[in-house]
Design an enzyme around this catalytic site. Structure first.
Site, PDB file in Angstrom:
ATOM      1  N   ASP A   1      40.384  52.249  41.882  1.00 61.21           N
ATOM      2  CA  ASP A   1      40.619  52.496  43.358  1.00 61.21           C
ATOM      3  C   ASP A   1      39.763  51.661  44.112  1.00 61.21           C
ATOM      4  O   ASP A   1      38.448  51.710  44.041  1.00 61.21           O
ATOM      5  CB  ASP A   1      40.426  53.871  43.439  1.00 61.21           C
ATOM      6  CG  ASP A   1      40.755  54.287  44.872  1.00 61.21           C
ATOM      7  OD1 ASP A   1      40.469  53.720  45.857  1.00 61.21           O
ATOM      8  OD2 ASP A   1      41.122  55.344  45.095  1.00 61.21           O
TER       9      ASP A   1
ATOM     10  N   HIS B   1      44.318  54.085  44.357  1.00 64.65           N
ATOM     11  CA  HIS B   1      44.557  54.928  45.466  1.00 64.65           C
ATOM     12  C   HIS B   1      45.918  55.142  45.905  1.00 64.65           C
ATOM     13  O   HIS B   1      46.111  55.989  46.564  1.00 64.65           O
ATOM     14  CB  HIS B   1      43.760  54.333  46.658  1.00 64.65           C
ATOM     15  CG  HIS B   1      43.052  55.481  47.686  1.00 64.65           C
ATOM     16  ND1 HIS B   1      42.236  56.129  47.264  1.00 64.65           N
ATOM     17  CD2 HIS B   1      43.297  55.274  48.772  1.00 64.65           C
ATOM     18  CE1 HIS B   1      41.823  56.807  48.185  1.00 64.65           C
ATOM     19  NE2 HIS B   1      42.659  56.422  49.293  1.00 64.65           N
TER      20      HIS B   1
ATOM     21  N   SER C   1      42.344  61.408  49.650  1.00 63.03           N
ATOM     22  CA  SER C   1      41.575  60.741  50.297  1.00 63.03           C
ATOM     23  C   SER C   1      40.964  61.175  51.437  1.00 63.03           C
ATOM     24  O   SER C   1      40.401  62.402  51.175  1.00 63.03           O
ATOM     25  CB  SER C   1      42.291  59.249  50.801  1.00 63.03           C
ATOM     26  OG  SER C   1      41.644  58.175  51.184  1.00 63.03           O
TER      27      SER C   1
END
Lengths: 280, 280
Positions: free
Chosen positions: B226, B259, B150
């Site tokens: 995600d 995620h 991320s």
């Protein structure tokens, strides 16, 4: 027996899911986690490993930190991780909110003393109510293994030893092996069970192993740098009791390892294979 | 350059250790974690994978949840996980203490704007100061890989793309691929770098990849479930830029994954092998 799904995450081709449900045994709402390996979508009924966590934990610690899902996916094992005590506003806690008693510290027994006896019945929850739920709602066979860590290691041994025929495999990491004779166990037992030590014997693995009618091969791993080893865990008492009873215990003292999930992660694959061999 | 060891735990035959040190670059005390595989005790210098975590994380998330140590122990890879921002009482935070800016959200860049520019220099910390420390204190070679998740995926790409020759391998999980054009990136860049968008281009992987002088094979995994995919992450922009620049990007869209660290754990072994192949 309805289950409310509260999260769902893909992991190693399978699914990590958390469920909330009303527990009649515990008299409160409970959350548990399940790992469903990829084989769960292929129609077959799969064996289930129940994992009992230690003091202060809930259903999340093992699922996040043990690194068990890769091997569970390979072996086709469902893993179920319950919470470590009843929960919720109506459930009494230790008056000092200590971390080693009350919420997060149910010790996987059925309490007999007030104010604990109404809710603190984790043994019946883990052994009866939860498997019934799991076997009704998931592609789970009635092949059951049980394992756990520390307080949960104690729980796994006691659940297996008290219920011959209920499990086909058992193991533990750093279990509280002789709770009658350590501070954590004495605090829990005196409160949950009262001061009569004869009652305590029914929940102590080192006592129960001497009376075992069923002798499932038992794998126990214990780090030799575990801060709780000599005062709280006492695997040598379990080992001695197993020896006297000719119980098939494999106790591995792992050099350098402590009480953490790094220790569990390092050896969880061996335990998963131990269970899968017995369950399949 | 002194390191204070604050914890030490055996894991898969090696050691997970945390260290505290004074960072001259960041002007504060910092903590990082290192995984030393068993080979670290055998005298050879080992390659190092730097792992950059995402928003709100510190040095612990990856080490506890990624399940990376088993494969790192097999491959003989050291893993180093820094914190995600400068820390401490003298370090300014977002006035609203938002989780996507300020503490825990350094974005791995060198801030130029007040009040951030004095401490928020995570790029120089990660690329220069931390490797110098690691290579001085551990059996670490100068073979360096970098990866992250991320915000940390953005960091890994930008660190590698801005510093040809510094790394021999790079990968990312669900990176913020085009921070100039997403809410997280715009908030961070406008505060840390000011409103002049030309400056933002220097910290955007989808821009930098089009100007890359060095073309390290880049592995990116991205879950297609995600929640941040379309608004914040935008791997398709990176993919298009890589295509135009003939940059060797392998982007894998992983069906069903979100995620979380369950996604990372599911594919971390592929990334570790990707790095080990390039570093050994």
């Amino acid at each position: 027996m309805t289950l409310e799904n509260i999260s769902c995450q893909k992991s190693f081709g399978g699914w990590h899911k958390r469920y909330k449900h009303r527990s009649e045994v515990l008299g409160c709402d409970m959350v548990f986690a399940v790992y469903l390996p990829p084989q769960a979508e292929q129609g077959a009924k799969l064996p289930v490993l129940y994992w009992l966590s230690g003091l202060t934990c809930n259903d999340e610690n093992f699922m996040h930190k043990a690194g068990a899902m890769k091997m569970a996916a390979e072996l086709g094992l469902i893993i179920v991780a319950p919470d470590t005590s009843p929960r919720g506003e109506g459930v009494p806690d230790d008056p000092q909110a200590a971390w080693d008693f009350g919420l997060g510290a149910g010790f996987y027994l059925n309490a007999t003393q007030e104010p604990w006896s109404q809710h603190y019945r984790m043994h019946d929850y883990v052994v009866q109510e939860l498997p019934a739920l799991v076997e009704a709602h998931f592609p789970a066979s009635q092949k059951r293994g049980i394992s756990g860590h520390s307080m949960g290691g104690h729980g796994a041994l006691v659940c297996a030893l008290r219920n011959p025929g209920r499990y086909q495999s058992v193991s533990a990491f750093a279990p509280i092996s002789n709770p009658m004779d350590c501070p954590w166990g004495q605090k829990a037992f005196s409160n949950y069970l009262g001061e009569e030590r004869a009652r305590w014997r029914e929940w102590d693995a080192s006592v129960l192993i001497g009376e075992a009618r069923e002798k499932l091969p038992l794998l126990v791993d214990q780090g030799d740098r575990d801060d709780f080893l000599s005062v709280q865990l006492k695997p040598e008492v379990l080992q001695q009791a197993a020896k006297l009873a000719d119980y098939p215990l494999t106790l591995r003292l792992q050099p350098g390892y402590d009480h953490s999930y790094f220790f569990i992660a390092s050896f969880i694959d061996d335990h998963l294979r131990h269970h899968a061999n017995a369950l399949s």
